[in-house]
Design a protein around this motif. Structure first.
Motif, mmCIF file in Angstrom:
data_model
loop_
_atom_site.group_PDB
_atom_site.id
_atom_site.type_symbol
_atom_site.label_atom_id
_atom_site.label_comp_id
_atom_site.label_asym_id
_atom_site.label_seq_id
_atom_site.Cartn_x
_atom_site.Cartn_y
_atom_site.Cartn_z
ATOM 1 N N UNK A 21 0.528 -1.774 -0.204
ATOM 2 C CA UNK A 21 -0.107 -0.222 -0.264
ATOM 3 C C UNK A 21 0.809 1.121 -0.088
ATOM 4 N N UNK A 22 1.844 1.113 1.234
ATOM 5 C CA UNK A 22 2.668 2.965 0.733
ATOM 6 C C UNK A 22 3.193 2.863 -0.065
ATOM 7 N N UNK A 23 3.743 1.330 -1.447
ATOM 8 C CA UNK A 23 4.582 1.341 -2.250
ATOM 9 C C UNK A 23 3.727 2.253 -3.679
ATOM 10 N N UNK A 24 2.092 1.896 -3.058
ATOM 11 C CA UNK A 24 1.191 2.256 -4.178
ATOM 12 C C UNK A 24 1.192 3.915 -4.143
ATOM 13 N N UNK A 25 1.342 4.298 -2.945
ATOM 14 C CA UNK A 25 0.775 5.587 -3.003
ATOM 15 C C UNK A 25 1.929 6.298 -3.173
ATOM 16 N N UNK A 26 3.305 5.639 -3.155
ATOM 17 C CA UNK A 26 4.527 6.489 -3.422
ATOM 18 C C UNK A 26 4.712 6.818 -5.009
ATOM 19 N N UNK A 27 4.337 5.527 -5.931
ATOM 20 C CA UNK A 27 4.280 5.613 -6.848
ATOM 21 C C UNK A 27 2.825 7.002 -7.627
ATOM 22 N N UNK A 28 2.467 6.705 -6.730
ATOM 23 C CA UNK A 28 1.315 7.940 -7.515
ATOM 24 C C UNK A 28 1.657 9.012 -7.074
ATOM 25 N N UNK A 29 2.132 9.095 -6.113
ATOM 26 C CA UNK A 29 3.355 10.999 -5.858
ATOM 27 C C UNK A 29 4.434 11.224 -6.940
ATOM 28 N N UNK A 30 4.825 10.448 -7.395
ATOM 29 C CA UNK A 30 5.139 10.374 -8.448
ATOM 30 C C UNK A 30 6.899 10.207 -8.428
#
Length: 220
Positions: A105-114
């Protein structure tokens, strides 16, 4: 202003090991952490060491973070700080951002914010150790992606004396032998007629499913 090399944010085991390795390679490294004790520990190793809260945009601006080629966010268990720091770095125009993730989940958020790259050091090391333990023939394991890897496999008696083309490994198992270590010799891109010898180290690339199928059917 001339671009500098690397900035490492967070000086736990992961961030600290990155700092040491980059410094040993002659890179200029800035380290940042909220803990004064940790910063003091790396003050004589890194090029520059700063105590600070990287969720504070003004603080990041003051140390010229946008002038670094690559920023590694290695913040430990504080997911909120990791995400906010990454977001600020992106907004400040940092070109290359690598972030340590705690979970998917942390990874998904990180990728979404760039974030340009996301790593899971604990998970990846766990997978590596598990793969090594699962088979006595698997010496080493390197994940290339979520489902493809490179492994080093010790050739057993079932492979001894057979050529690569005779075993037809690519067709039967969908994997490729990209190199063979034989004592001090390394055979890169071995020919199809190359005969495998007992205790050769086969460097194999393929999907995790295909590699597992090969090790279970041939290497037992």
């Amino acid at each position: 202003m001339k671009k500098k090399d690397f900035a490492v944010i967070g000086l736990g085991r992961f961030g600290g090991s990155i700092c040491r390795t980059l410094t040993e390679q002659g890179k200029e490294v800035l380290v940042v952490d909220k803990s004064e004790a940790r910063v003091n520990e790396y003050a004589t190793i890194a090029s520059h060491a700063v105590v600070g809260d990287t969720t504070d945009e003004a603080m990041l601006r003051s140390i010229g973070i946008r002038n670094f080629d690559h920023v590694i966010v290695a913040i430990g268990d504080d997911i909120q700080s990791s995400i906010l720091t990454t977001l600020i770095l992106k907004e400040l125009g940092v070109e290359n951002i690598t972030v340590k993730a705690q979970n998917d989940y942390h990874e998904k958020v990180l990728r979404k914010i760039g974030a340009n790259s996301v790593v899971h050091p604990e998970r990846d090391m766990g997978i590596r150790i598990a793969n090594n333990m699962a088979s006595n023939n698997v010496l080493d394991y390197l994940g290339l992606s979520d489902d493809h890897s490179i492994v080093e496999i010790v050739a057993n008696k079932r492979l001894d004396g057979h050529t690569i083309i005779g075993l037809d490994i690519r067709k039967k198992y969908g994997i490729n032998i990209v190199a063979i270590k034989r004592g001090s010799e390394i055979i890169v891109s071995p020919q199809a007629k190359e005969m495998i010898q007992l205790n050769d180290i086969l460097i194999v690339i393929g999907s995790d499913i295909d590699i597992e199928k090969f090790t279970h059917k041939v290497m037992k």
